[in-house]
Motif scaffolding. Structure first.
Motif, mmCIF file in Angstrom:
data_model
loop_
_atom_site.group_PDB
_atom_site.id
_atom_site.type_symbol
_atom_site.label_atom_id
_atom_site.label_comp_id
_atom_site.label_asym_id
_atom_site.label_seq_id
_atom_site.Cartn_x
_atom_site.Cartn_y
_atom_site.Cartn_z
ATOM 1 N N VAL A 245 30.201 -24.517 17.911
ATOM 2 C CA VAL A 245 28.955 -24.831 17.207
ATOM 3 C C VAL A 245 28.133 -25.855 18.000
ATOM 4 O O VAL A 245 26.922 -25.716 18.147
ATOM 5 C CB VAL A 245 29.252 -25.336 15.776
ATOM 6 C CG1 VAL A 245 27.995 -25.858 15.106
ATOM 7 C CG2 VAL A 245 29.877 -24.211 14.945
ATOM 8 N N PHE A 266 34.250 -17.622 13.264
ATOM 9 C CA PHE A 266 33.506 -18.377 12.244
ATOM 10 C C PHE A 266 32.583 -17.413 11.509
ATOM 11 O O PHE A 266 32.233 -16.350 12.016
ATOM 12 C CB PHE A 266 32.746 -19.572 12.845
ATOM 13 C CG PHE A 266 31.822 -19.239 13.966
ATOM 14 C CD1 PHE A 266 32.297 -19.102 15.261
ATOM 15 C CD2 PHE A 266 30.459 -19.070 13.737
ATOM 16 C CE1 PHE A 266 31.441 -18.795 16.309
ATOM 17 C CE2 PHE A 266 29.597 -18.772 14.781
ATOM 18 C CZ PHE A 266 30.088 -18.629 16.063
ATOM 19 N N GLU A 267 32.204 -17.820 10.307
ATOM 20 C CA GLU A 267 31.667 -16.874 9.338
ATOM 21 C C GLU A 267 30.435 -16.103 9.809
ATOM 22 O O GLU A 267 30.316 -14.926 9.554
ATOM 23 C CB GLU A 267 31.334 -17.603 8.039
ATOM 24 C CG GLU A 267 30.973 -16.671 6.913
ATOM 25 C CD GLU A 267 30.969 -17.386 5.574
ATOM 26 O OE1 GLU A 267 31.689 -16.936 4.681
ATOM 27 O OE2 GLU A 267 30.271 -18.399 5.424
ATOM 28 N N LEU A 268 29.497 -16.777 10.480
ATOM 29 C CA LEU A 268 28.242 -16.109 10.813
ATOM 30 C C LEU A 268 28.175 -15.694 12.274
ATOM 31 O O LEU A 268 27.094 -15.386 12.786
ATOM 32 C CB LEU A 268 27.072 -17.024 10.457
ATOM 33 C CG LEU A 268 26.963 -17.254 8.943
ATOM 34 C CD1 LEU A 268 26.046 -18.420 8.649
ATOM 35 C CD2 LEU A 268 26.454 -15.994 8.268
ATOM 36 N N ASP A 270 28.705 -13.058 13.657
ATOM 37 C CA ASP A 270 28.135 -11.722 13.869
ATOM 38 C C ASP A 270 26.642 -11.661 13.569
ATOM 39 O O ASP A 270 25.999 -10.650 13.866
ATOM 40 C CB ASP A 270 28.880 -10.686 13.020
ATOM 41 C CG ASP A 270 28.857 -11.037 11.548
ATOM 42 O OD1 ASP A 270 28.695 -12.236 11.217
ATOM 43 O OD2 ASP A 270 29.000 -10.134 10.721
ATOM 44 N N LEU A 271 26.073 -12.715 12.984
ATOM 45 C CA LEU A 271 24.644 -12.676 12.653
ATOM 46 C C LEU A 271 23.787 -13.464 13.638
ATOM 47 O O LEU A 271 22.567 -13.445 13.562
ATOM 48 C CB LEU A 271 24.411 -13.238 11.245
ATOM 49 C CG LEU A 271 24.791 -12.290 10.105
ATOM 50 C CD1 LEU A 271 24.589 -12.980 8.776
ATOM 51 C CD2 LEU A 271 23.985 -11.000 10.158
#
Lengths: 323, 323
Positions: A245, A266-268, A270-271
């Motif tokens: 990050v 980590f959660e995002l 892919d976005l």
């Protein structure tokens, strides 16, 4: 168990494997089974009745920081197994301080915890030998403990980094930098070793390394310096979720475009643009297996202590490409 | 305390306010002080000696799911305060099941927990009245508990949603949809109320509402339907961190561009394109204040129970704009 299998859409054998913490079950399947168990208010009868009767024993868990997603997912998995076995979980953050870790362990044991699960600090842990000899099961997670032999659950840090380096090399990157966490952490040092070994094996340079703790302005300067001159880097490999990050912020601030593979999913991921390729660990599985091992020890398993090394999984998205 | 103040770069008075959980300290300042305390291995003498001597009492914390970042940050803050007061923390995930919540509470109390902090399920909590009358401090977080009067720490859910709706309206959005979580959750219902109140006050339509649980394919269909026809929506407001992430995935899959304000901040909100405007809660502060209240009660505070409603903070980034 029939109902759980039906709701989760898996076989009874699979439910049994999940409940008993056996290997070879995919994370997604395990999650479906766990969700089904929750829906059906399934509690192993002995566990539920122990909780209700007030005969519940406790287990102690010490992690570095309960707010870090890696440890909170691990702690949630440990608590679920603990509850199913009719035990309660006491938790504490050692915050990397040996004194605090010892205070918490002593306090858990003085409250007669039946066993301890510990993400150990980098100090010697011989102070736990007496307790272990007296029969209290100890299980270490994420890092081994010096000065004591006990069941230990680790991630394949070197192998994980190697898969990331090989992925970047396959996309044409010849000069890769490593941004790691503080090398005083055992995992950070192992991942750095993995970086040196993997780059050397592939004949790549490995002279661009910065280890934490990182400050935002410092990282921006480092990235600017490494992307200028005769032989600029074209990619970075980051040593954990927090560094990833920080690196994403620094690349934005420095306006540099680099290939990237990060340790930890980590959660995002892919976005983001580009989506971030990661070396995924499985903290839920680590916590679940470690807790199961502790309950096996409580149930009388006296086989020699074992060290279990869990493979990582390279989740390929877009950020490994040459830009 | 002199050393802590020096390391954190704040006054001794500020350190004192943080340590004693007094209001009026900014989150960033509190974090600096906490970091300094960690660095200096500072432990309040009474707390540290209680932990070491084995006289440590315990506190029980029940949340919905320890792995959800909102609750893990809250739990880490509670544990820090608990440790400073020389107590140990037992934690458990109720997973939204009243039976499980009651099992955990009974088990904590049978292990003589000095007090309980609970994120309550939506069921009646009169079963805790006897314990409360007997003098065990109870504090509820995130949602009120029905059937019992006790100290309660909540977020200003309606006010938070209103700030989001007003922000979208100020950017020219006239038709805003609401994607909430399961309305069986008290917070989800309050946020839906807030959406109806705020849109009505501004003379906006509020007929596009979908409440969870959401499945990915369903969300994609909903967004496609709402962005077609005579009066398409131009923005959505999402009801919590989990729904925001689901909505981001669905917008990507449906290839629709909509204004967005999400309830709850999340780590990479500023790195997405566009960066995501959010209604931020402060779970660390909520956990810290609730734990301090519990220790005040243990220290003999017999003032009437109070409900503390914590304001949200609109973090303006780019996603609220008309696209």
């Amino acid at each position: 168990m029939h109902d759980v299998a039906r709701v989760a859409g898996v076989s009874i054998k699979t439910v049994s494997r999940v409940v008993n913490g056996e290997p070879g079950v995919r994370a997604s399947t395990r999650e479906r089974v766990d969700a089904a168990i929750g829906q059906l208010r399934f509690l192993r009868n002995d566990g539920a009745s122990q909780l209700r009767s007030g005969r519940a024993d406790t287990i102690g868990l010490i992690v570095e920081d309960l707010a870090n997603p890696f440890y909170s997912v691990l702690a949630a998995a440990v608590e679920r197994v603990t509850r199913r076995h009719g035990h309660l979980l006491m938790t504490g953050s050692g915050e990397g301080l040996s004194e605090q870790e010892q205070s918490l362990a002593a306090a858990f044991l003085s409250r007669r915890a039946a066993g301890l699960l510990v993400v150990p600090t980098e100090s010697d842990h011989a102070w736990l030998t007496q307790e272990a000899t007296a029969g209290t099961p100890l299980v270490f997670l994420d890092r081994p403990a010096a000065g004591i032999v006990a069941d230990t659950f680790l991630t394949d840090n070197e192998g994980g980094v190697r898969s990331g380096v090989e992925h970047l090399a396959a996309h044409g990157h010849r000069h890769i930098a490593f941004l790691g966490d503080d090398p005083a952490f055992w995992t950070a040092a192992r991942r750095l070793d993995g970086f040196h070994t993997a780059t050397t094996a592939l004949g790549l340079r490995c002279d661009r390394v910065a280890m934490g703790p990182h400050d935002p302005a410092g990282l921006v300067s480092v990235l600017r310096a490494w992307t200028q001159g005769d032989d600029p880097i074209t990619a970075i490999l980051t040593g954990n979720n927090i560094v990833t990050v920080a690196a994403l912020h620094a690349m934005r601030a420095a306006d540099v475009r680099l290939g990237l593979v990060g340790f930890d999913d980590f959660e995002l991921a892919d976005l983001l643009e580009p989506s971030v390729t990661v070396i995924a660990q499985d903290p839920a599985s680590m916590g679940e297996q470690a807790a199961h091992m502790l309950f096996q020890r409580l149930a009388g398993d006296t086989t020699p202590p074992r060290t279990v090394i869990q493979a990582t999984r390279l989740v390929v998205r877009e950020s490994g490409r040459l830009r």
